[in-house]
Write an enzyme that holds these catalytic residues in place. Structure first.
Site, PDB file in Angstrom:
ATOM      1  N   SER A   1       0.759  14.220  24.210  1.00 53.52           N
ATOM      2  CA  SER A   1       0.756  14.167  25.872  1.00 53.52           C
ATOM      3  C   SER A   1       1.782  15.122  26.463  1.00 53.52           C
ATOM      4  CB  SER A   1       0.716  12.665  26.281  1.00 53.52           C
ATOM      5  OG  SER A   1      -0.719  12.330  25.941  1.00 53.52           O
TER       6      SER A   1
ATOM      7  N   GLN B   1      -5.811  14.371  25.492  1.00 54.15           N
ATOM      8  CA  GLN B   1      -5.767  13.996  24.272  1.00 54.15           C
ATOM      9  C   GLN B   1      -7.199  14.129  23.753  1.00 54.15           C
ATOM     10  OE1 GLN B   1      -2.359  13.769  22.363  1.00 54.15           O
ATOM     11  NE2 GLN B   1      -2.417  15.157  23.922  1.00 54.15           N
TER      12      GLN B   1
ATOM     13  N   TRP C   1      -5.542   0.318  23.146  1.00 53.40           N
ATOM     14  CA  TRP C   1      -5.248   0.797  21.697  1.00 53.40           C
ATOM     15  C   TRP C   1      -5.727  -0.403  20.895  1.00 53.40           C
ATOM     16  CZ3 TRP C   1      -5.358   5.257  20.037  1.00 53.40           C
ATOM     17  CH2 TRP C   1      -4.971   6.511  21.188  1.00 53.40           C
TER      18      TRP C   1
ATOM     19  N   GLU D   1       5.663   4.705  27.009  1.00 56.33           N
ATOM     20  CA  GLU D   1       5.235   5.963  26.829  1.00 56.33           C
ATOM     21  C   GLU D   1       4.706   6.436  28.114  1.00 56.33           C
ATOM     22  OE1 GLU D   1       2.834   6.221  22.295  1.00 56.33           O
ATOM     23  OE2 GLU D   1       1.487   4.790  23.847  1.00 56.33           O
TER      24      GLU D   1
ATOM     25  N   ARG E   1       8.562  11.420  23.306  1.00 55.02           N
ATOM     26  CA  ARG E   1       7.484  11.987  23.852  1.00 55.02           C
ATOM     27  C   ARG E   1       6.764  12.092  25.037  1.00 55.02           C
ATOM     28  NH1 ARG E   1       6.400   8.370  19.929  1.00 55.02           N
ATOM     29  NH2 ARG E   1       4.952   6.636  20.904  1.00 55.02           N
ATOM     30  N   ASP E   2       5.765  12.735  25.600  1.00 57.70           N
ATOM     31  CA  ASP E   2       5.086  12.621  26.895  1.00 57.70           C
ATOM     32  C   ASP E   2       6.066  12.967  27.975  1.00 57.70           C
ATOM     33  OD1 ASP E   2       3.539  11.470  25.055  1.00 57.70           O
ATOM     34  OD2 ASP E   2       3.770   9.136  25.741  1.00 57.70           O
TER      35      ASP E   2
ATOM     36  N   ASN F   1      -8.051  10.249  24.108  1.00 57.34           N
ATOM     37  CA  ASN F   1      -6.978   9.065  25.044  1.00 57.34           C
ATOM     38  C   ASN F   1      -6.375   9.804  26.228  1.00 57.34           C
ATOM     39  OD1 ASN F   1      -6.110  10.213  22.266  1.00 57.34           O
ATOM     40  ND2 ASN F   1      -4.110   9.491  23.207  1.00 57.34           N
ATOM     41  N   ASP F   2      -5.335   9.699  26.470  1.00 57.02           N
ATOM     42  CA  ASP F   2      -4.526  10.066  27.725  1.00 57.02           C
ATOM     43  C   ASP F   2      -4.987  11.303  28.402  1.00 57.02           C
ATOM     44  OD1 ASP F   2      -2.899   8.376  25.953  1.00 57.02           O
ATOM     45  OD2 ASP F   2      -1.058   9.534  25.908  1.00 57.02           O
TER      46      ASP F   2
END
Ligand code: NAG
Ligand code: NAG
Ligand code: NAG
Ligand code: NAG
Ligand code: NAG
Ligand code: NAG
Ligand code: NAG
Ligand code: NAG
Ligand code: NAG
Ligand code: NAG
Ligand code: NAG
Ligand code: NAG
Length: 551
Positions: free
Chosen positions: A119, A77, A324, A236, A183-184, A59-60
């Site tokens: 991430s 990710q 997603w 995000e 996060r991130d 993913n990311d």
């Protein structure tokens, strides 16, 4: 990075759980260390000029930076043990031209069976602000979220070898937290205040935290950007990037804050919005109250900008080309690891800001340097008029094309009319992807006539209000189609769309039609085949090994 309880892999994965316990690295026996994961990049749905992981689930994009030698580093990710999200590692690939990628060994591993390396970003610590780099000015520091069932914290790791391998900082986390929703981190160097600046998401509070640090270790919260734009159910992957303004005064720049939303996009699932404003090192202030989106389809999420590209140059992003709502189900992979792959990245996009006549300032997104992977010209006509070009590309190994169509030479708004439409067809099944411009310059895309995937959230059609450029008397459309992904760009990137699609039979015929244009208009069109960049790397069995000659 997606977070749901169901996706936090607790305990051992697929029954493998013997940890190696070296420098807080938890490595499963079926996950190689020090050597890349191999993958087969043949197959009718495997993109040839887009990055996709050798196998497993991606993913990311993470940690993107350009090193001193001009090599681009992309981390991502990565779940190397299943074809669905979970068990997050940082996969790694490098490229000189952003199309021809070399798979590298996994760069960052979780520290235990219930931990995920979520991430984050990476910077080059030129001045040794961190103190990690006694003998070099090209040390790399990665800043990322460690996810456990109890909390999400911001951690760092440093690399002496230009980002190929990392050592986790012994006093992690650098930003502790008791929240499972934090996060991130994306870190940049802010020259005017001579400090590192981080933007990081408090997803369910709908806040973007701005922190500063002299050394990447000690972080001070400076401000929050709160409940801005569309919230959906989570914020995000924020990015904060300074960009040049086209047509502004020399050296004119603004700051762009990008926030990815998931779930809760207007079309369902995931989307990225952005805000144009100013940033003084501690506070981001938007210029206006407008929410803008980076894409008008639904496969462009969690994009990240490369670290270390000067504000006078076009900024470069890579975006996760999925959603997603259906990413864990798409037919590019089977049930078992090794059977296919899931998710591709967008091509690298170049970006700057531009004042548009109606909308005002907008983020321009164009495919960077696609010529570097052009193979040959399949069609070209500089005076097409109201007519159609047919291209049989069944003998193009990559199955990937780049096309452009420009309508120019119009003198006033009364003459701005007509359409450019394209269709990519399967000669075997009749399935197709189509799109184009329509009355007044609206742009559309239809992926509904492909039959390889069915899902209630897999929308068929997308459109956006485009606009003919009255002041220039023209409009243009271009696109890249690559087996299971299409990206289209209106007016050199004033609008763009990224969409995955899954035909049962490969698409191999293109029809490009110009109609209804004024008799004084000029239609230029071109279609080019692209190289099978990934398949060309395969061995006799089609396996791409990546950088196996590590020393
Ligand atoms: C690694 O070893 C240390 C010391 O023996 C132990 O405390 C720690 O729990 C181990 N970590 C993992 C992930 O097994
Ligand atoms: C490094 O130091 C120079 C000179 O003080 C400064 O101009 C520059 O912004 C610093 N860059 C980083 C990334 O620390
Ligand atoms: C980097 O910082 C460390 C810790 O302060 C110091 O020991 C080292 O000499 C520094 N290296 C350089 C090249 O400045
Ligand atoms: C930002 O928001 C988070 C989450 O609501 C909060 O915990 C934090 O204290 C805020 N930080 C600042 C600088 O206001
Ligand atoms: C940035 O602007 C805010 C107000 O928007 C102000 O409170 C803050 O002190 C400024 N920071 C710096 C470093 O100038
Ligand atoms: C371009 O298209 C026009 C209209 O269909 C056609 O008459 C002309 O021959 C084409 N030119 C080339 C170079 O194919
Ligand atoms: C074509 O453009 C000219 C010049 O703007 C305009 O006078 C003419 O009416 C247009 N033709 C049509 C069919 O709209
Ligand atoms: C294209 O078609 C329109 C509408 O039928 C017509 O007015 C125009 O003259 C045609 N343009 C050219 C270049 O043949
Ligand atoms: C279309 O216009 C662009 C400029 O925006 C130009 O670079 C490109 O060569 C044109 N394409 C064709 C097929 O003429
Ligand atoms: C990609 O790079 C490799 C070597 O780094 C080279 O052999 C290959 O020809 C390149 N492929 C393309 C499509 O540029
Ligand atoms: C290719 O696959 C065959 C059959 O599985 C195997 O025997 C052979 O060793 C493989 N060749 C390479 C270069 O991996
Ligand atoms: C292969 O990996 C090593 C580090 O393990 C790195 O030094 C080297 O530059 C890489 N080579 C290529 C071609 O990516």
């Amino acid at each position: 990075m997606l977070y749901t309880v169901a996706l936090t892999i607790a305990g051992c994965f697929l029954g493998f759980c013997s940890a190696q316990n070296a420098s807080s690295t938890y490595s499963q026996p079926n996950v190689p260390t020090g050597t890349p994961v191999p993958g087969n990049y043949a197959g009718p749905l495997r993109p040839q000029v887009h990055f996709s992981p050798p196998q497993g689930f991606m993913n990311d994009p993470n940690g993107m930076f350009r090193d001193a030698e001009g090599t681009y580093h992309l981390y991502y990710q990565y779940n190397p043990t299943a074809n669905v999200a979970g068990n997050q590692h940082w996969g790694h690939a490098t490229s000189r031209d952003l199309y021809n990628w070399t798979n590298q060994a996994i760069a960052i591993f979780p520290g235990g069976p219930t931990e995920g390396i979520f991430s984050g970003s990476a910077v080059i610590d030129w001045n040794n602000t961190s103190g990690f780099f006694p003998d070099q000015n090209n040390g790399v520091v990665a800043i990322y979220t460690v996810n456990t069932p109890e909390r999400q914290t911001q951690d760092i790791a440093y690399s002496y070898d230009n980002g190929f391998s990392f050592t986790k900082y012994e006093k992690n986390p650098v930003i502790p937290s008791d929240s499972t929703q934090f996060r991130d981190p994306k870190v940049i160097w802010h020259e005017p205040t001579s400090r590192w600046v981080m933007v990081v998401a408090y997803p369910i509070d709908f806040e973007i935290g701005i922190f500063s640090s002299p050394n990447l270790i000690d972080w001070t919260p400076e401000s929050n950007v709160s409940r801005i734009g569309l919230t959906g159910l989570q914020y995000e992957c924020p990015n904060l990037v300074e960009m040049r303004v086209d047509g502004g005064e020399d050296g004119d720049t603004h700051w762009v804050l990008l926030i990815s939303i998931n779930p809760g996009a207007p079309l369902g699932g995931s989307i990225t919005e952005y805000f144009i404003g100013d940033f003084n090192g501690t506070h981001f202030v938007p210029l206006d109250a407008t929410t803008r989106f980076t894409d008008f389809a639904k496969d462009n999420y969690a994009g990240q900008f490369f670290y270390g590209i000067g504000a006078d140059q076009d900024q470069i992003s890579i975006n996760w080309a999925s959603n997603w709502q259906y990413t864990n189900d798409v037919p590019t992979a089977g049930k078992e690891i090794g059977d296919g792959f899931r998710s591709a990245m967008s091509v690298a996009r170049g970006h700057y800001l531009k004042e548009l006549p109606r909308q005002g300032l907008a983020l321009i997104s164009y495919p960077l340097d696609i010529v570097s992977v052009v193979e040959s010209e399949l069609a070209r006509n500089d005076s097409l008029g109201n007519s159609t070009v047919f291209v049989d590309y069944s003998n193009v190994q990559s199955g990937a094309l780049y096309f452009e169509a420009n309508i120019t030479g119009l003198t006033d708004s009364a003459s701005l009319q007509g359409a450019i439409n394209f269709k990519f067809l399967s000669s075997a099944s009749g399935e197709s992807i189509s799109g184009g411009t329509y009355v007044s310059g609206d742009v559309w895309l239809d992926r509904g006539r492909t039959n390889g995937f069915s899902n209630p959230y897999f929308n068929d059609k997308f459109s956006q209000a485009g606009i003919y450029r009255e002041e220039l008397g023209e409009w243009r459309i271009s696109g890249i189609i690559d087996r299971s992904i299409i990206e289209i760009f209106l007016n050199d990137g004033e609008l763009s769309a990224s969409s995955v699609f899954f035909p049962n039979s490969p698409l191999d015929m293109m029809v490009l039609t110009v109609s209804g244009i004024n008799e004084t208009a000029i239609a230029n069109v071109g279609v080019w085949s692209l190289r099978a960049v990934w398949e060309e790397k395969g061995d006799v069995n089609g396996t791409v090994l990546g950088n196996v000659t590590t020393t």
